[in-house]
Design a protein around this motif. Structure first.
Motif, mmCIF file in Angstrom:
data_model
loop_
_atom_site.group_PDB
_atom_site.id
_atom_site.type_symbol
_atom_site.label_atom_id
_atom_site.label_comp_id
_atom_site.label_asym_id
_atom_site.label_seq_id
_atom_site.Cartn_x
_atom_site.Cartn_y
_atom_site.Cartn_z
ATOM 1 N N GLU A 287 1.028 -1.257 -0.053
ATOM 2 C CA GLU A 287 -0.073 -0.050 -0.213
ATOM 3 C C GLU A 287 0.912 1.053 0.093
ATOM 4 N N THR A 288 0.536 2.389 -0.728
ATOM 5 C CA THR A 288 1.245 3.249 -0.787
ATOM 6 C C THR A 288 1.384 4.071 0.528
ATOM 7 N N THR A 289 2.588 4.575 0.784
ATOM 8 C CA THR A 289 3.217 4.810 2.221
ATOM 9 C C THR A 289 4.053 6.150 1.819
ATOM 10 N N ARG A 290 3.928 7.280 2.476
ATOM 11 C CA ARG A 290 4.747 8.420 2.405
ATOM 12 C C ARG A 290 4.826 9.096 3.775
ATOM 13 N N ILE A 291 6.166 9.407 4.180
ATOM 14 C CA ILE A 291 6.454 10.111 5.138
ATOM 15 C C ILE A 291 7.228 11.571 4.959
ATOM 16 N N ARG A 292 6.991 12.786 5.640
ATOM 17 C CA ARG A 292 7.471 13.681 5.354
ATOM 18 C C ARG A 292 8.105 14.324 6.668
ATOM 19 N N VAL A 293 9.174 14.907 6.898
ATOM 20 C CA VAL A 293 9.724 15.331 8.061
ATOM 21 C C VAL A 293 10.159 17.023 8.019
ATOM 22 N N VAL A 294 9.640 17.588 8.957
ATOM 23 C CA VAL A 294 9.764 19.080 8.990
ATOM 24 C C VAL A 294 10.211 19.360 10.463
ATOM 25 N N TYR A 295 11.032 20.617 10.880
ATOM 26 C CA TYR A 295 11.066 20.746 11.972
ATOM 27 C C TYR A 295 11.327 22.404 12.095
ATOM 28 N N ASP A 296 11.097 23.033 13.527
ATOM 29 C CA ASP A 296 11.115 24.331 13.748
ATOM 30 C C ASP A 296 12.298 24.557 15.137
ATOM 31 N N GLY B 24 4.706 13.724 9.346
ATOM 32 C CA GLY B 24 3.454 13.403 8.757
ATOM 33 C C GLY B 24 3.727 12.027 8.102
ATOM 34 N N ALA B 25 2.581 11.649 8.271
ATOM 35 C CA ALA B 25 2.636 10.008 7.520
ATOM 36 C C ALA B 25 1.213 9.943 6.848
ATOM 37 N N TRP B 26 1.391 9.746 5.503
ATOM 38 C CA TRP B 26 0.252 9.308 4.758
ATOM 39 C C TRP B 26 0.172 7.718 4.529
ATOM 40 N N LEU B 27 -0.676 7.187 4.921
ATOM 41 C CA LEU B 27 -0.621 5.677 4.967
ATOM 42 C C LEU B 27 -1.982 5.163 4.268
ATOM 43 N N LEU B 28 -1.759 5.333 3.102
ATOM 44 C CA LEU B 28 -2.920 4.975 2.082
ATOM 45 C C LEU B 28 -3.153 3.593 2.043
ATOM 46 N N ASP B 29 -4.515 2.968 1.818
ATOM 47 C CA ASP B 29 -5.020 1.725 1.775
ATOM 48 C C ASP B 29 -6.029 1.611 0.870
ATOM 49 N N SER B 30 -5.977 0.474 0.054
ATOM 50 C CA SER B 30 -7.071 0.364 -1.128
ATOM 51 C C SER B 30 -8.306 -0.352 -0.274
ATOM 52 N N ALA B 31 -8.122 -0.804 1.049
ATOM 53 C CA ALA B 31 -9.575 -1.178 1.635
ATOM 54 C C ALA B 31 -9.337 -0.688 2.923
ATOM 55 N N ASP C 107 -9.927 8.535 6.504
ATOM 56 C CA ASP C 107 -10.827 8.584 5.345
ATOM 57 C C ASP C 107 -11.112 7.468 4.375
ATOM 58 N N GLU C 108 -11.678 7.713 3.195
ATOM 59 C CA GLU C 108 -11.767 6.574 2.418
ATOM 60 C C GLU C 108 -10.656 6.426 1.711
ATOM 61 N N GLY C 109 -9.488 7.078 1.881
ATOM 62 C CA GLY C 109 -8.212 6.808 1.073
ATOM 63 C C GLY C 109 -7.178 6.203 1.905
ATOM 64 N N GLY C 110 -7.397 6.050 3.289
ATOM 65 C CA GLY C 110 -6.631 5.384 4.182
ATOM 66 C C GLY C 110 -6.575 6.141 5.608
ATOM 67 N N TRP C 111 -5.501 6.060 6.276
ATOM 68 C CA TRP C 111 -5.248 6.692 7.552
ATOM 69 C C TRP C 111 -3.952 7.377 7.609
ATOM 70 N N TYR C 112 -4.006 8.513 8.578
ATOM 71 C CA TYR C 112 -2.853 9.457 8.698
ATOM 72 C C TYR C 112 -2.436 9.738 9.922
#
Length: 352
Positions: free
Chosen positions: A89-98, A105-112, A201-206
Protein backbone atom coordinates in the motif's frame (compact mmCIF):
# COMPACT_ATOMS: atom_id res chain seq x y z
CA UNK A 1 37.02 -46.96 -17.12
CA UNK A 2 33.63 -47.62 -15.60
CA UNK A 3 32.70 -45.74 -12.39
CA UNK A 4 32.46 -47.74 -9.23
CA UNK A 5 29.08 -48.68 -7.79
CA UNK A 6 29.19 -46.23 -4.85
CA UNK A 7 29.90 -43.36 -7.23
CA UNK A 8 27.02 -44.31 -9.53
CA UNK A 9 24.68 -44.47 -6.55
CA UNK A 10 25.79 -41.04 -5.34
CA UNK A 11 25.23 -39.45 -8.72
CA UNK A 12 21.83 -41.07 -8.95
CA UNK A 13 20.71 -39.58 -5.66
CA UNK A 14 21.98 -36.19 -6.72
CA UNK A 15 20.13 -36.05 -10.03
CA UNK A 16 16.96 -37.66 -8.76
CA UNK A 17 16.47 -35.06 -6.01
CA UNK A 18 12.99 -33.50 -6.26
CA UNK A 19 12.73 -30.08 -7.96
CA UNK A 20 11.29 -28.52 -4.79
CA UNK A 21 14.74 -28.72 -3.15
CA UNK A 22 16.19 -26.21 -5.63
CA UNK A 23 15.59 -22.45 -5.77
CA UNK A 24 13.52 -21.30 -8.70
CA UNK A 25 14.83 -18.53 -10.93
CA UNK A 26 12.40 -16.10 -9.30
CA UNK A 27 13.58 -16.97 -5.80
CA UNK A 28 17.20 -16.65 -6.88
CA UNK A 29 16.46 -13.20 -8.29
CA UNK A 30 14.70 -12.19 -5.08
CA UNK A 31 17.60 -13.47 -2.98
CA UNK A 32 20.01 -11.56 -5.21
CA UNK A 33 18.00 -8.38 -4.73
CA UNK A 34 18.15 -8.81 -0.98
CA UNK A 35 21.89 -9.32 -1.06
CA UNK A 36 22.33 -6.25 -3.27
CA UNK A 37 20.00 -3.89 -1.45
CA UNK A 38 19.33 -5.00 2.10
CA UNK A 39 22.58 -5.84 3.81
CA UNK A 40 24.69 -2.84 2.89
CA UNK A 41 24.25 0.00 5.42
CA UNK A 42 26.27 2.39 3.27
CA UNK A 43 23.49 2.23 0.66
CA UNK A 44 20.77 3.29 3.11
CA UNK A 45 18.52 6.13 1.85
CA UNK A 46 19.01 9.80 2.71
CA UNK A 47 16.46 12.61 3.18
CA UNK A 48 16.74 16.26 4.21
CA UNK A 49 14.55 17.77 6.94
CA UNK A 50 12.94 21.09 6.07
CA UNK A 51 13.09 24.06 8.44
CA UNK A 52 9.71 25.76 8.85
CA UNK A 53 8.58 28.97 10.51
CA UNK A 54 4.93 28.12 11.17
CA UNK A 55 4.34 24.74 12.85
CA UNK A 56 1.47 22.48 11.78
CA UNK A 57 -1.58 21.90 13.94
CA UNK A 58 -1.32 18.42 15.47
CA UNK A 59 -4.77 17.10 14.56
CA UNK A 60 -3.98 14.17 12.26
CA UNK A 61 -5.23 16.10 9.20
CA UNK A 62 -2.24 16.78 6.97
CA UNK A 63 -3.61 19.73 5.06
CA UNK A 64 -1.22 22.46 6.25
CA UNK A 65 0.98 24.31 3.82
CA UNK A 66 4.17 23.15 5.55
CA UNK A 67 3.64 19.61 4.18
CA UNK A 68 3.62 20.78 0.55
CA UNK A 69 6.82 20.45 -1.49
CA UNK A 70 8.61 18.73 1.39
CA UNK A 71 11.03 15.85 0.64
CA UNK A 72 9.23 12.50 0.91
CA UNK A 73 10.36 9.26 2.49
CA UNK A 74 8.94 6.64 0.15
CA UNK A 75 9.94 3.44 -1.61
CA UNK A 76 9.18 1.26 1.41
CA UNK A 77 10.35 -2.36 1.20
CA UNK A 78 8.77 -5.37 2.88
CA UNK A 79 10.50 -7.49 5.47
CA UNK A 80 7.43 -9.64 6.03
CA UNK A 81 5.87 -11.58 4.40
CA UNK A 82 7.73 -11.11 1.06
CA UNK A 83 11.23 -10.02 1.94
CA UNK A 84 12.52 -7.45 -0.55
CA UNK A 85 9.20 -6.73 -2.32
CA UNK A 86 7.72 -3.19 -2.41
CA UNK A 87 5.15 -2.30 0.23
CA UNK A 88 1.65 -3.35 -0.85
CA UNK A 89 0.00 0.00 0.00
CA UNK A 90 1.23 3.51 -0.81
CA UNK A 91 3.22 4.96 2.10
CA UNK A 92 4.69 8.46 2.32
CA UNK A 93 6.46 10.16 5.24
CA UNK A 94 7.54 13.80 5.51
CA UNK A 95 9.78 15.39 8.17
CA UNK A 96 9.99 19.09 9.08
CA UNK A 97 11.19 20.99 12.15
CA UNK A 98 11.25 24.40 13.78
CA UNK A 99 13.18 25.87 16.70
CA UNK A 100 11.30 23.78 19.23
CA UNK A 101 10.29 20.41 17.81
CA UNK A 102 10.47 17.81 15.07
CA UNK A 103 7.27 17.17 13.08
CA UNK A 104 6.53 13.96 11.19
CA UNK A 105 3.58 13.50 8.83
CA UNK A 106 2.57 10.02 7.64
CA UNK A 107 0.29 9.29 4.66
CA UNK A 108 -0.69 5.63 5.10
CA UNK A 109 -2.95 5.06 2.12
CA UNK A 110 -5.01 1.88 1.90
CA UNK A 111 -7.02 0.34 -0.93
CA UNK A 112 -9.37 -1.28 1.62
CA UNK A 113 -9.84 1.32 4.37
CA UNK A 114 -12.72 -0.63 5.90
CA UNK A 115 -10.25 -3.44 6.72
CA UNK A 116 -7.81 -1.27 8.66
CA UNK A 117 -7.19 -2.74 12.13
CA UNK A 118 -7.27 0.25 14.55
CA UNK A 119 -5.95 -1.52 17.67
CA UNK A 120 -6.49 -0.60 21.31
CA UNK A 121 -6.51 2.98 22.62
CA UNK A 122 -3.96 2.21 25.35
CA UNK A 123 -0.56 3.85 25.63
CA UNK A 124 2.29 1.53 24.66
CA UNK A 125 -0.16 -1.08 23.37
CA UNK A 126 1.58 -3.71 21.24
CA UNK A 127 1.61 -2.13 17.77
CA UNK A 128 2.19 -5.56 16.21
CA UNK A 129 -1.48 -6.31 16.90
CA UNK A 130 -2.82 -3.55 14.63
CA UNK A 131 -1.97 -1.32 11.70
CA UNK A 132 0.78 1.03 12.84
CA UNK A 133 3.57 3.39 11.89
CA UNK A 134 6.74 3.51 14.03
CA UNK A 135 9.70 5.89 13.76
CA UNK A 136 13.16 5.40 15.26
CA UNK A 137 15.63 8.31 15.66
CA UNK A 138 19.36 7.79 16.15
CA UNK A 139 20.06 11.32 17.41
CA UNK A 140 23.76 10.73 18.20
CA UNK A 141 24.31 8.85 14.91
CA UNK A 142 26.19 6.14 16.78
CA UNK A 143 24.20 3.40 14.97
CA UNK A 144 23.43 1.74 18.31
CA UNK A 145 21.03 3.78 20.44
CA UNK A 146 17.81 5.55 19.60
CA UNK A 147 14.35 6.82 20.49
CA UNK A 148 11.21 5.09 19.22
CA UNK A 149 7.88 6.84 18.56
CA UNK A 150 4.85 5.15 17.05
CA UNK A 151 1.09 5.11 16.81
CA UNK A 152 -1.81 3.12 15.40
CA UNK A 153 -5.07 4.31 13.78
CA UNK A 154 -6.52 4.78 17.29
CA UNK A 155 -3.92 7.50 17.92
CA UNK A 156 -2.03 5.95 20.85
CA UNK A 157 1.40 7.08 22.03
CA UNK A 158 3.89 4.23 21.70
CA UNK A 159 7.45 5.12 22.72
CA UNK A 160 10.63 3.67 24.16
CA UNK A 161 14.41 3.73 24.11
CA UNK A 162 16.70 1.36 22.22
CA UNK A 163 20.15 0.44 23.54
CA UNK A 164 22.84 -1.46 21.62
CA UNK A 165 20.59 -1.98 18.59
CA UNK A 166 18.09 -3.80 20.80
CA UNK A 167 20.50 -6.64 21.54
CA UNK A 168 22.68 -7.92 24.34
CA UNK A 169 21.56 -5.73 27.23
CA UNK A 170 19.62 -8.55 28.85
CA UNK A 171 22.99 -10.10 29.67
CA UNK A 172 24.46 -6.91 31.11
CA UNK A 173 24.12 -5.18 34.47
CA UNK A 174 22.06 -2.44 32.81
CA UNK A 175 19.37 -4.96 31.97
CA UNK A 176 18.68 -5.54 35.64
CA UNK A 177 17.81 -1.86 35.88
CA UNK A 178 15.69 -1.79 32.70
CA UNK A 179 13.89 -5.03 33.62
CA UNK A 180 10.82 -6.32 31.87
CA UNK A 181 9.50 -4.16 29.06
CA UNK A 182 13.14 -3.59 28.12
CA UNK A 183 13.89 -7.08 26.92
CA UNK A 184 16.36 -7.26 24.08
CA UNK A 185 17.63 -3.75 24.77
CA UNK A 186 14.29 -1.99 24.27
CA UNK A 187 12.96 0.02 27.21
CA UNK A 188 9.19 0.26 26.69
CA UNK A 189 8.69 1.72 30.18
CA UNK A 190 10.28 5.01 29.09
CA UNK A 191 7.57 7.60 28.40
CA UNK A 192 8.63 10.79 26.66
CA UNK A 193 6.73 14.07 26.36
CA UNK A 194 5.39 14.35 22.80
CA UNK A 195 2.14 14.53 20.82
CA UNK A 196 0.48 12.52 18.08
CA UNK A 197 -2.92 12.47 16.43
CA UNK A 198 -4.47 10.43 13.64
CA UNK A 199 -7.36 10.61 11.18
CA UNK A 200 -9.03 8.29 8.66
CA UNK A 201 -10.94 8.71 5.42
CA UNK A 202 -11.82 6.68 2.33
CA UNK A 203 -8.18 6.81 1.18
CA UNK A 204 -6.54 5.34 4.28
CA UNK A 205 -5.28 6.73 7.56
CA UNK A 206 -2.88 9.52 8.54
CA UNK A 207 -0.67 10.34 11.52
CA UNK A 208 0.91 13.60 12.67
CA UNK A 209 3.73 13.68 15.26
CA UNK A 210 5.25 16.52 17.28
CA UNK A 211 8.44 15.50 19.13
CA UNK A 212 9.98 18.36 21.17
CA UNK A 213 13.77 18.64 21.07
CA UNK A 214 13.66 18.80 24.88
CA UNK A 215 12.43 15.19 24.90
CA UNK A 216 15.44 14.03 22.88
CA UNK A 217 19.15 13.92 23.62
CA UNK A 218 21.61 14.67 20.83
CA UNK A 219 25.18 15.69 20.17
CA UNK A 220 26.70 19.11 19.70
CA UNK A 221 26.92 20.93 16.40
CA UNK A 222 24.93 23.58 14.61
CA UNK A 223 23.92 21.24 11.76
CA UNK A 224 23.56 17.53 12.43
CA UNK A 225 22.76 14.31 10.62
CA UNK A 226 20.57 11.84 12.50
CA UNK A 227 19.78 8.24 11.79
CA UNK A 228 16.14 7.55 10.98
CA UNK A 229 14.00 4.65 9.91
CA UNK A 230 10.25 4.16 9.62
CA UNK A 231 8.23 0.97 9.63
CA UNK A 232 4.65 0.46 8.55
CA UNK A 233 2.58 -2.49 9.71
CA UNK A 234 -0.49 -3.65 7.76
CA UNK A 235 -2.12 -6.11 10.09
CA UNK A 236 -4.53 -7.89 7.74
CA UNK A 237 -1.61 -8.82 5.47
CA UNK A 238 0.75 -9.62 8.37
CA UNK A 239 2.97 -7.15 6.55
CA UNK A 240 5.84 -5.03 7.83
CA UNK A 241 7.72 -2.66 5.53
CA UNK A 242 10.65 -0.28 6.10
CA UNK A 243 11.87 2.92 4.49
CA UNK A 244 15.51 1.84 4.96
CA UNK A 245 15.41 -1.89 4.11
CA UNK A 246 16.37 -4.32 6.87
CA UNK A 247 17.25 -8.01 6.44
CA UNK A 248 14.59 -10.46 7.52
CA UNK A 249 16.52 -11.61 10.60
CA UNK A 250 16.56 -8.10 12.14
CA UNK A 251 13.94 -5.51 13.16
CA UNK A 252 13.50 -1.74 13.40
CA UNK A 253 16.00 -1.49 16.26
CA UNK A 254 18.86 -2.44 13.91
CA UNK A 255 20.12 1.13 13.63
CA UNK A 256 23.18 0.19 11.59
CA UNK A 257 20.76 -0.17 8.64
CA UNK A 258 18.87 3.09 9.30
CA UNK A 259 18.76 5.89 6.76
CA UNK A 260 20.04 9.42 7.29
CA UNK A 261 18.07 12.56 8.17
CA UNK A 262 20.24 15.47 7.06
CA UNK A 263 20.24 19.15 7.90
CA UNK A 264 18.80 19.09 11.43
CA UNK A 265 19.60 22.26 13.39
CA UNK A 266 18.43 21.50 16.96
CA UNK A 267 18.61 24.20 19.64
CA UNK A 268 21.71 24.24 21.84
CA UNK A 269 19.83 25.56 24.88
CA UNK A 270 19.87 23.50 28.06
CA UNK A 271 16.57 22.40 29.51
CA UNK A 272 15.70 21.96 33.19
CA UNK A 273 12.68 20.31 34.73
CA UNK A 274 11.61 20.56 38.37
CA UNK A 275 8.88 18.28 39.72
CA UNK A 276 8.10 19.23 43.35
CA UNK A 277 5.43 17.78 45.61
CA UNK A 278 3.86 18.59 48.98
CA UNK A 279 1.83 16.11 51.03
CA UNK A 280 -0.34 17.04 53.97
CA UNK A 281 -2.68 15.10 56.25
CA UNK A 282 -4.55 15.26 59.51
CA UNK A 283 -4.71 12.41 62.01
CA UNK A 284 -5.94 11.62 65.50
CA UNK A 285 -5.69 8.38 67.47
CA UNK A 286 -8.88 8.11 69.50
CA UNK A 287 -7.90 4.72 70.97
CA UNK A 288 -4.75 6.28 72.45
CA UNK A 289 -6.76 9.13 73.93
CA UNK A 290 -5.28 11.87 71.79
CA UNK A 291 -7.25 15.03 72.28
CA UNK A 292 -6.06 16.98 69.27
CA UNK A 293 -5.32 16.36 65.63
CA UNK A 294 -1.76 16.22 64.36
CA UNK A 295 -0.87 17.56 60.94
CA UNK A 296 2.11 15.68 59.48
CA UNK A 297 3.48 16.88 56.15
CA UNK A 298 6.19 15.98 53.64
CA UNK A 299 7.83 17.70 50.72
CA UNK A 300 10.33 16.71 48.08
CA UNK A 301 10.74 16.35 44.35
CA UNK A 302 13.02 15.72 41.39
CA UNK A 303 15.27 17.92 39.27
CA UNK A 304 16.42 17.08 35.74
CA UNK A 305 19.15 19.36 34.40
CA UNK A 306 20.65 19.01 30.94
CA UNK A 307 24.31 19.75 31.68
CA UNK A 308 25.37 19.16 28.05
CA UNK A 309 23.56 17.65 25.05
CA UNK A 310 24.91 14.25 26.03
CA UNK A 311 24.91 14.54 29.83
CA UNK A 312 21.85 14.91 32.05
CA UNK A 313 21.86 15.33 35.82
CA UNK A 314 19.00 13.65 37.67
CA UNK A 315 18.61 14.52 41.36
CA UNK A 316 15.89 13.69 43.84
CA UNK A 317 15.02 14.47 47.45
CA UNK A 318 12.55 12.48 49.52
CA UNK A 319 11.09 11.06 46.32
CA UNK A 320 7.40 10.20 46.26
CA UNK A 321 6.27 7.62 43.72
CA UNK A 322 2.54 7.83 44.44
CA UNK A 323 1.70 8.47 40.77
CA UNK A 324 3.71 5.55 39.40
CA UNK A 325 1.71 2.89 37.57
CA UNK A 326 0.90 -0.04 39.84
CA UNK A 327 2.41 -3.46 39.22
CA UNK A 328 0.37 -5.92 37.18
CA UNK A 329 -1.20 -8.75 39.16
CA UNK A 330 0.66 -12.02 38.71
CA UNK A 331 -0.27 -15.56 39.69
CA UNK A 332 2.68 -17.77 40.55
CA UNK A 333 2.21 -21.55 40.69
CA UNK A 334 5.87 -22.37 40.19
CA UNK A 335 8.92 -22.53 42.42
CA UNK A 336 10.38 -19.41 40.79
CA UNK A 337 10.15 -15.94 42.29
CA UNK A 338 7.84 -13.34 40.82
CA UNK A 339 9.41 -10.61 38.71
CA UNK A 340 8.06 -7.06 38.71
CA UNK A 341 9.31 -4.39 36.26
CA UNK A 342 10.84 -1.09 37.32
CA UNK A 343 8.31 1.66 36.54
CA UNK A 344 9.62 4.63 38.52
CA UNK A 345 10.52 7.30 35.94
CA UNK A 346 13.58 8.46 37.88
CA UNK A 347 15.26 5.08 37.32
CA UNK A 348 14.10 4.42 33.76
CA UNK A 349 15.47 7.11 31.47
CA UNK A 350 18.72 6.06 29.80
CA UNK A 351 18.82 2.90 31.91
CA UNK A 352 20.62 1.16 29.07
Amino acid sequence: MRPSAPLVLLLGVTFLAPPSTFLTAQNLQRAGNRMDGLIRPEEAPVVRAELISVPPNIDGVLDEEVWIDTPVLEGFVQRMPWDGDPVSETTRIRVVYDAHALYIGAWLLDSAPDQIVPGESIRDFDVAESDAVVVILDTFRDRKNGFVFGTNPSGIEYDGQVANEGEGTQRSAAARTMQRGAGGGFNLNWDGSWEVDTSRDEGGWYAEFRIPFSTLRYGSGAVQDWGINVSRKIRRHNEEAFWAPIPREFNLYRLSFAGTLQGIQPPATRSATITPYVLGSASRDYAAGEGEFSYPSEFGGEVKLQVTQGLTLDATYNTDFAQVEVDDAQVNLTRFNLFFPEKRPFFLENAG
